[in-house]
Design a protein around this motif. Structure first.
Motif, PDB file in Angstrom:
ATOM      1  N   ARG A  18       0.819  -1.211   0.000  1.00  0.00           N
ATOM      2  CA  ARG A  18       0.000   0.000   0.000  1.00  0.00           C
ATOM      3  C   ARG A  18       0.853   1.261   0.000  1.00  0.00           C
ATOM      4  O   ARG A  18       0.583   2.204  -0.738  1.00  0.00           O
ATOM      5  CB  ARG A  18      -0.913   0.010   1.223  1.00  0.00           C
ATOM      6  CG  ARG A  18      -2.155  -0.805   1.024  1.00  0.00           C
ATOM      7  CD  ARG A  18      -3.136  -0.681   2.177  1.00  0.00           C
ATOM      8  NE  ARG A  18      -3.956  -1.881   2.197  1.00  0.00           N
ATOM      9  CZ  ARG A  18      -3.853  -2.869   3.075  1.00  0.00           C
ATOM     10  NH1 ARG A  18      -2.976  -2.800   4.075  1.00  0.00           N
ATOM     11  NH2 ARG A  18      -4.618  -3.910   2.983  1.00  0.00           N
ATOM     12  N   LEU A  52       2.338   1.698  -3.420  1.00  0.00           N
ATOM     13  CA  LEU A  52       1.347   2.138  -4.402  1.00  0.00           C
ATOM     14  C   LEU A  52       1.040   3.635  -4.240  1.00  0.00           C
ATOM     15  O   LEU A  52       0.791   4.337  -5.220  1.00  0.00           O
ATOM     16  CB  LEU A  52       0.071   1.307  -4.234  1.00  0.00           C
ATOM     17  CG  LEU A  52      -0.915   1.340  -5.391  1.00  0.00           C
ATOM     18  CD1 LEU A  52      -0.248   0.907  -6.689  1.00  0.00           C
ATOM     19  CD2 LEU A  52      -2.123   0.461  -5.101  1.00  0.00           C
ATOM     20  N   ALA A  53       1.083   4.099  -3.020  1.00  0.00           N
ATOM     21  CA  ALA A  53       0.809   5.523  -2.768  1.00  0.00           C
ATOM     22  C   ALA A  53       1.824   6.424  -3.472  1.00  0.00           C
ATOM     23  O   ALA A  53       1.549   7.590  -3.730  1.00  0.00           O
ATOM     24  CB  ALA A  53       0.807   5.799  -1.272  1.00  0.00           C
ATOM     25  N   PHE A  71       3.453   5.414  -6.417  1.00  0.00           N
ATOM     26  CA  PHE A  71       3.689   4.761  -7.700  1.00  0.00           C
ATOM     27  C   PHE A  71       3.984   5.732  -8.829  1.00  0.00           C
ATOM     28  O   PHE A  71       4.672   5.394  -9.773  1.00  0.00           O
ATOM     29  CB  PHE A  71       2.476   3.907  -8.078  1.00  0.00           C
ATOM     30  CG  PHE A  71       2.803   2.452  -8.231  1.00  0.00           C
ATOM     31  CD1 PHE A  71       3.601   1.813  -7.306  1.00  0.00           C
ATOM     32  CD2 PHE A  71       2.300   1.711  -9.291  1.00  0.00           C
ATOM     33  CE1 PHE A  71       3.906   0.459  -7.439  1.00  0.00           C
ATOM     34  CE2 PHE A  71       2.604   0.364  -9.439  1.00  0.00           C
ATOM     35  CZ  PHE A  71       3.405  -0.257  -8.518  1.00  0.00           C
ATOM     36  N   ARG A  72       3.460   6.925  -8.711  1.00  0.00           N
ATOM     37  CA  ARG A  72       3.644   7.899  -9.790  1.00  0.00           C
ATOM     38  C   ARG A  72       5.108   8.262 -10.012  1.00  0.00           C
ATOM     39  O   ARG A  72       5.465   8.794 -11.054  1.00  0.00           O
ATOM     40  CB  ARG A  72       2.849   9.155  -9.499  1.00  0.00           C
ATOM     41  CG  ARG A  72       3.293   9.886  -8.250  1.00  0.00           C
ATOM     42  CD  ARG A  72       2.549  11.204  -8.130  1.00  0.00           C
ATOM     43  NE  ARG A  72       2.802  11.853  -6.853  1.00  0.00           N
ATOM     44  CZ  ARG A  72       2.262  11.501  -5.695  1.00  0.00           C
ATOM     45  NH1 ARG A  72       1.409  10.499  -5.660  1.00  0.00           N
ATOM     46  NH2 ARG A  72       2.551  12.153  -4.578  1.00  0.00           N
ATOM     47  N   ARG A 106       6.664  -0.093 -12.624  1.00  0.00           N
ATOM     48  CA  ARG A 106       5.328  -0.272 -12.047  1.00  0.00           C
ATOM     49  C   ARG A 106       4.768  -1.635 -12.413  1.00  0.00           C
ATOM     50  O   ARG A 106       4.273  -2.371 -11.557  1.00  0.00           O
ATOM     51  CB  ARG A 106       4.397   0.829 -12.570  1.00  0.00           C
ATOM     52  CG  ARG A 106       4.737   2.200 -12.009  1.00  0.00           C
ATOM     53  CD  ARG A 106       3.562   3.143 -12.123  1.00  0.00           C
ATOM     54  NE  ARG A 106       3.383   3.655 -13.477  1.00  0.00           N
ATOM     55  CZ  ARG A 106       3.563   4.934 -13.831  1.00  0.00           C
ATOM     56  NH1 ARG A 106       3.932   5.832 -12.924  1.00  0.00           N
ATOM     57  NH2 ARG A 106       3.363   5.317 -15.058  1.00  0.00           N
ATOM     58  N   TRP A 143      -8.647  -7.047  -8.679  1.00  0.00           N
ATOM     59  CA  TRP A 143      -8.389  -5.600  -8.653  1.00  0.00           C
ATOM     60  C   TRP A 143      -7.026  -5.286  -9.260  1.00  0.00           C
ATOM     61  O   TRP A 143      -6.886  -4.380 -10.080  1.00  0.00           O
ATOM     62  CB  TRP A 143      -8.486  -5.104  -7.205  1.00  0.00           C
ATOM     63  CG  TRP A 143      -8.109  -3.677  -7.012  1.00  0.00           C
ATOM     64  CD1 TRP A 143      -8.824  -2.583  -7.393  1.00  0.00           C
ATOM     65  CD2 TRP A 143      -6.919  -3.177  -6.387  1.00  0.00           C
ATOM     66  NE1 TRP A 143      -8.160  -1.437  -7.029  1.00  0.00           N
ATOM     67  CE2 TRP A 143      -6.990  -1.775  -6.414  1.00  0.00           C
ATOM     68  CE3 TRP A 143      -5.807  -3.776  -5.780  1.00  0.00           C
ATOM     69  CZ2 TRP A 143      -5.993  -0.964  -5.868  1.00  0.00           C
ATOM     70  CZ3 TRP A 143      -4.816  -2.972  -5.245  1.00  0.00           C
ATOM     71  CH2 TRP A 143      -4.908  -1.596  -5.289  1.00  0.00           C
ATOM     72  N   LEU A 195      -5.490  -2.952 -12.545  1.00  0.00           N
ATOM     73  CA  LEU A 195      -4.364  -2.014 -12.531  1.00  0.00           C
ATOM     74  C   LEU A 195      -3.311  -2.398 -13.568  1.00  0.00           C
ATOM     75  O   LEU A 195      -2.756  -1.545 -14.269  1.00  0.00           O
ATOM     76  CB  LEU A 195      -3.704  -1.996 -11.148  1.00  0.00           C
ATOM     77  CG  LEU A 195      -4.447  -1.320  -9.992  1.00  0.00           C
ATOM     78  CD1 LEU A 195      -3.562  -1.293  -8.754  1.00  0.00           C
ATOM     79  CD2 LEU A 195      -4.865   0.094 -10.365  1.00  0.00           C
ATOM     80  N   GLU A 224      -2.082  -0.346 -16.786  1.00  0.00           N
ATOM     81  CA  GLU A 224      -0.659  -0.015 -16.927  1.00  0.00           C
ATOM     82  C   GLU A 224      -0.134  -0.438 -18.287  1.00  0.00           C
ATOM     83  O   GLU A 224       0.635   0.286 -18.916  1.00  0.00           O
ATOM     84  CB  GLU A 224       0.115  -0.714 -15.806  1.00  0.00           C
ATOM     85  CG  GLU A 224       1.454  -0.098 -15.506  1.00  0.00           C
ATOM     86  CD  GLU A 224       1.315   1.319 -15.015  1.00  0.00           C
ATOM     87  OE1 GLU A 224       1.820   2.228 -15.714  1.00  0.00           O
ATOM     88  OE2 GLU A 224       0.699   1.547 -13.951  1.00  0.00           O
ATOM     89  N   ARG A 267      -1.263   2.014 -20.796  1.00  0.00           N
ATOM     90  CA  ARG A 267      -0.466   3.225 -20.672  1.00  0.00           C
ATOM     91  C   ARG A 267       0.897   3.036 -21.332  1.00  0.00           C
ATOM     92  O   ARG A 267       1.408   3.926 -21.992  1.00  0.00           O
ATOM     93  CB  ARG A 267      -0.279   3.548 -19.188  1.00  0.00           C
ATOM     94  CG  ARG A 267      -0.506   4.995 -18.865  1.00  0.00           C
ATOM     95  CD  ARG A 267      -0.661   5.190 -17.369  1.00  0.00           C
ATOM     96  NE  ARG A 267      -1.849   4.486 -16.867  1.00  0.00           N
ATOM     97  CZ  ARG A 267      -2.243   4.520 -15.593  1.00  0.00           C
ATOM     98  NH1 ARG A 267      -1.532   5.206 -14.693  1.00  0.00           N
ATOM     99  NH2 ARG A 267      -3.317   3.898 -15.208  1.00  0.00           N
TER     100      ARG A 267
END
Lengths: 195, 195
Positions: B99, B102-103, B105-106, B113, B163, B167, B171, B174
């Motif tokens: 978690r 992931l917070a 990840f940017r 990623r 889930w 993602l 990705e 993207r």
DNA sequence: GTTAGCATGTAAGGAGTTACATGATTTT
DNA sequence: AAAATCATGTAACTCCTTACATGCTAAC
């Protein structure tokens, strides 16, 4: 937490360390794989404190490496019940702790079970509030990943609460009928948590 | 894990300790409330190691208690990226660790990623296999609570995997288009994780 | 005969918590 | 003027992991 788990498993039947580690992984469904570096020292500590005793079941076959088979004592049984009812606030390990507790729920009285389930529910409800607040505050100024994290956190927490509600309802039903009905619902007889 | 979280938050803007603790709780949606007993010593350690510096933003108004505002350094930025890509096997804190990651990840490249998401997926898949095995082995000889625990563990793990698949697919999309498309998808420009 | 699994253990260390202690500022 | 919240910090401790070390047994 490890002490609780060990005592709980040994309550069912005597076992040696390596076996405990496998059963532990199995009981927790892979949510916690305990390392030997914590398992063996904990066993020694429990033995030193008189909660368990190692049976001299060494060398059943000649030349085979010693297997230390441990058995729980009376003292161990009472500290097991004490540990089972403790509810620390550690946010990191809270979820795993609850799982361990639930794995041994049958050893608690229906009243204690209800109390623990409701405490857990309150804790998840707090978390849900916290996430929802964060979502309201953070929306628009947070990136897609953080947003997905929060939304999924909210959804799974909500789903956990719904699941708990099912358990609580079942427990209430059991408590209502338990006072009237004769004989246990299963092969195991009813428990009270007084040691 | 705390170092990673602190550095990640300070990367966005300078903050003091108390503020960090609130933002951390918020970013993690109540899954982790860090204690001051670990926060402040960690800040001092990070400063000692040159990852952050405390700005002398003390006493903005006379008599007010010092607020130690910390800012991340260049060194801090690189250790942040190093920490962000580390993947320890600790089963206890694995979920929270993911978690936290992931917070932030940017700050990673799409390739990194994807790698991390797929590693996480594999780990959950292992867990699911482990639970399913336990269920097969334990059914009939396990009580209702342990059974409910395993079934719920299986269901929520499966749901987590679904889930994650979402993602991962996003990705991949993207990554495919990212090479062609001009300009970032949002206000933040595309990242590479080379320091 | 070598790889995999069974079985136990130690040393060093990481990463956090609890409980305590202090003091300023804002709200009621 | 009391209570809540902001703000920082320390000391002692808990609990578990990693990495290493050893040796036996079963299977390929």
């Amino acid at each position: 937490m490890l002490e609780l788990a060990i005592l709980g498993l040994l309550k069912e039947r005597p076992m040696h360390g390596y076996q405990l580690s496998r059963e532990l992984t199995q009981a927790l469904g892979g949510f916690w794989r305990v390392s030997y570096g914590s398992l063996y020292p904990t066993l020694r500590r429990l033995e030193r404190d008189g909660a368990i005793v190692s049976q001299p079941s060494d060398q059943p076959v000649a030349g085979r490496r010693r297997k230390n088979v441990y058995r729980i004592t009376e003292d161990g049984e009472s500290s097991f019940l004490a540990l089972l009812q403790e509810t620390p606030h550690d946010t990191q390990t809270e979820d795993t702790r609850f799982r361990v507790r639930l794995a041994f729920f049958r050893y608690l009285s229906p009243e204690t079970r209800l109390r623990l389930l409701e405490r857990r529910r309150a804790s998840l409800e707090d978390r849900l509030t916290s996430i929802s607040d964060s979502l309201r505050a953070a929306r628009e100024k947070v990136d897609d990943y953080a947003l997905a994290l929060m939304q999924h956190g909210r959804d799974s927490t909500a789903s956990d609460i719904a699941w708990l509600d099912g358990l609580i309802e079942a427990e209430r039903g059991r408590a209502r009928h338990g006072k009237v009905r004769r004989g246990g619902t299963r092969k195991r007889r009813a428990m009270s948590d007084a040691s």
